[in-house]
Design a protein around this motif. Structure first.
Motif, mmCIF file in Angstrom:
data_model
loop_
_atom_site.group_PDB
_atom_site.id
_atom_site.type_symbol
_atom_site.label_atom_id
_atom_site.label_comp_id
_atom_site.label_asym_id
_atom_site.label_seq_id
_atom_site.Cartn_x
_atom_site.Cartn_y
_atom_site.Cartn_z
ATOM 1 N N TYR A 174 0.933 -1.246 0.087
ATOM 2 C CA TYR A 174 0.122 -0.018 0.055
ATOM 3 C C TYR A 174 0.697 1.200 0.008
ATOM 4 O O TYR A 174 0.259 2.311 -0.548
ATOM 5 C CB TYR A 174 -1.043 -0.056 1.279
ATOM 6 N N ALA A 175 2.141 1.240 0.696
ATOM 7 C CA ALA A 175 2.895 2.425 0.570
ATOM 8 C C ALA A 175 3.377 2.712 -0.744
ATOM 9 O O ALA A 175 3.348 3.694 -1.466
ATOM 10 C CB ALA A 175 4.217 2.328 1.453
ATOM 11 N N GLN A 176 3.491 1.389 -1.543
ATOM 12 C CA GLN A 176 3.875 1.680 -3.316
ATOM 13 C C GLN A 176 2.718 2.198 -3.927
ATOM 14 O O GLN A 176 2.944 2.846 -4.728
ATOM 15 C CB GLN A 176 4.476 0.253 -3.606
ATOM 16 N N ILE A 177 1.560 1.654 -3.595
ATOM 17 C CA ILE A 177 0.314 2.064 -4.348
ATOM 18 C C ILE A 177 0.375 3.718 -4.214
ATOM 19 O O ILE A 177 0.038 4.264 -4.967
ATOM 20 C CB ILE A 177 -0.880 1.346 -3.754
ATOM 21 N N LEU A 178 0.765 4.077 -3.023
ATOM 22 C CA LEU A 178 0.683 5.711 -2.765
ATOM 23 C C LEU A 178 2.009 6.308 -3.312
ATOM 24 O O LEU A 178 1.913 7.390 -3.939
ATOM 25 C CB LEU A 178 0.732 5.794 -1.244
ATOM 26 N N THR A 179 2.877 5.765 -3.414
ATOM 27 C CA THR A 179 4.279 6.761 -3.878
ATOM 28 C C THR A 179 4.542 6.119 -5.227
ATOM 29 O O THR A 179 5.231 7.047 -5.820
ATOM 30 C CB THR A 179 5.227 6.178 -2.827
ATOM 31 N N GLY A 180 4.146 5.203 -5.517
ATOM 32 C CA GLY A 180 4.709 4.579 -6.923
ATOM 33 C C GLY A 180 6.223 4.134 -6.609
ATOM 34 O O GLY A 180 6.617 3.766 -5.662
ATOM 35 N N ASP A 181 6.895 3.909 -7.953
ATOM 36 C CA ASP A 181 8.194 3.505 -7.916
ATOM 37 C C ASP A 181 9.013 4.116 -9.184
ATOM 38 O O ASP A 181 8.718 3.898 -10.256
ATOM 39 C CB ASP A 181 8.142 1.906 -8.066
#
Length: 293
Positions: A209-216
């Motif tokens: 979920y952190a990646q869903i928010l921040t992307g990559d």
């Protein structure tokens, strides 16, 4: 070391091949040109990497190697930014294709089609976890990679040291997982101590979920517009359940995209989510919102 019945390494061969292929070349500063060395040096590097992984895991089982093949569903999903469109393929090591061919010939290798090796690593790990819990097998799998994205997946993980990246010691990643924040300490112009959010790492569903928010940025995934790592940490770290993480994420997407929130959320989630399971026809089962959301 955790004493288990047996460990089966599931190795990210994309990274193994890429890293080891660099052993077959160097840049000659005097001649100002790339010098390519015999492939046997790359071969030996691959064999040593496998031996090192087996030694750390204290296992006699050689790894199953996972390589990315043709096609990737993420290419069609990425609308706002092209998936991995920021990659420069011109600096690929000379022996990369040879390294991949050697791995396929030498080891038990799984080649992905239509997805990435990362997805099949998670699919295999999920399957082995389930069968171990059910008592059908007496081995436990370990995903072996330096790729932080794979740490979403529940189960054992190990990552070797490379350059300035430290070793990810053998550890179990549970479903909820955790987030780890690092800060830069400094001093302001006025002489006062300062503390600035630096990096965010994590495991399990919290990391997803952190990646869903921040992307990559490595994969050219934009994430939620205007959401950095500090905000993602503040939103997801306090959550104790996946439902709380989902609620926090949806709320932020609604603030930014209003009635288009679901379209944008699905795009980002599909891009960062590592597939865990296949259906009865061996088709990938993608991330989806729970019914009614």
């Amino acid at each position: 070391m955790h004493q288990r019945k047996a460990f089966l390494p599931l190795a990210d061969a994309d990274i193994v091949a890429y890293e080891c292929a660099f052993a077959g070349q160097f840049f000659d500063k005097e001649k100002e040109e790339l010098q390519v060395l015999p492939f046997r040096l790359v071969r030996d590097k691959i064999e040593q990497k496998v031996a090192d992984i087996m030694d750390v895991l204290e296992t006699t089982l050689e790894p199953i190697m996972y390589l990315t093949g043709e096609g990737n569903f993420r290419d069609a999903i990425a609308i706002r930014k092209g998936y991995k469109a920021n990659r420069d393929d011109s600096n690929r090591p000379y022996h990369l294709a040879n390294a991949r061919a050697y791995i396929r010939a030498r080891f038990n290798t799984v080649l992905s089609v239509g997805c990435e090796a990362d997805d099949l690593l998670c699919v295999s790990q999920t399957k082995y976890n389930r069968e171990f819990k059910e008592g059908k097998i007496n081995i436990e799998s370990v995903i072996c990679t330096r790729d932080k994205d794979l740490r979403q997946c529940e189960g054992w993980h190990y990552g070797w040291e490379m350059g300035q990246q430290p070793e990810f010691k053998l550890q179990w990643v549970d479903h909820i997982g955790r987030l780890d924040a690092t800060y830069k300490e400094g001093v302001t112009k006025a002489g006062n101590p300062s503390r600035k959010f630096d990096k965010l790492k994590g495991t399990g569903t919290k990391w997803l979920y952190a990646q869903i928010l921040t992307g990559d940025t490595v994969d050219n995934i934009p994430g939620l517009k205007g959401c950095g790592v500090a905000k993602a940490f503040a939103l997801i770290d306090p959550c104790e359940t996946e439902e709380e993480m989902l609620d926090a994420t949806i709320a932020e997407y609604k603030k930014v995209y209003e009635e288009q929130w679901k379209v944008e959320l699905y795009e980002q989630a599909h891009l960062v989510y590592m597939v865990r399971n296949l259906d009865e026809n061996n088709q990938l089962i993608f991330w989806r919102l729970p019914d009614g959301r």
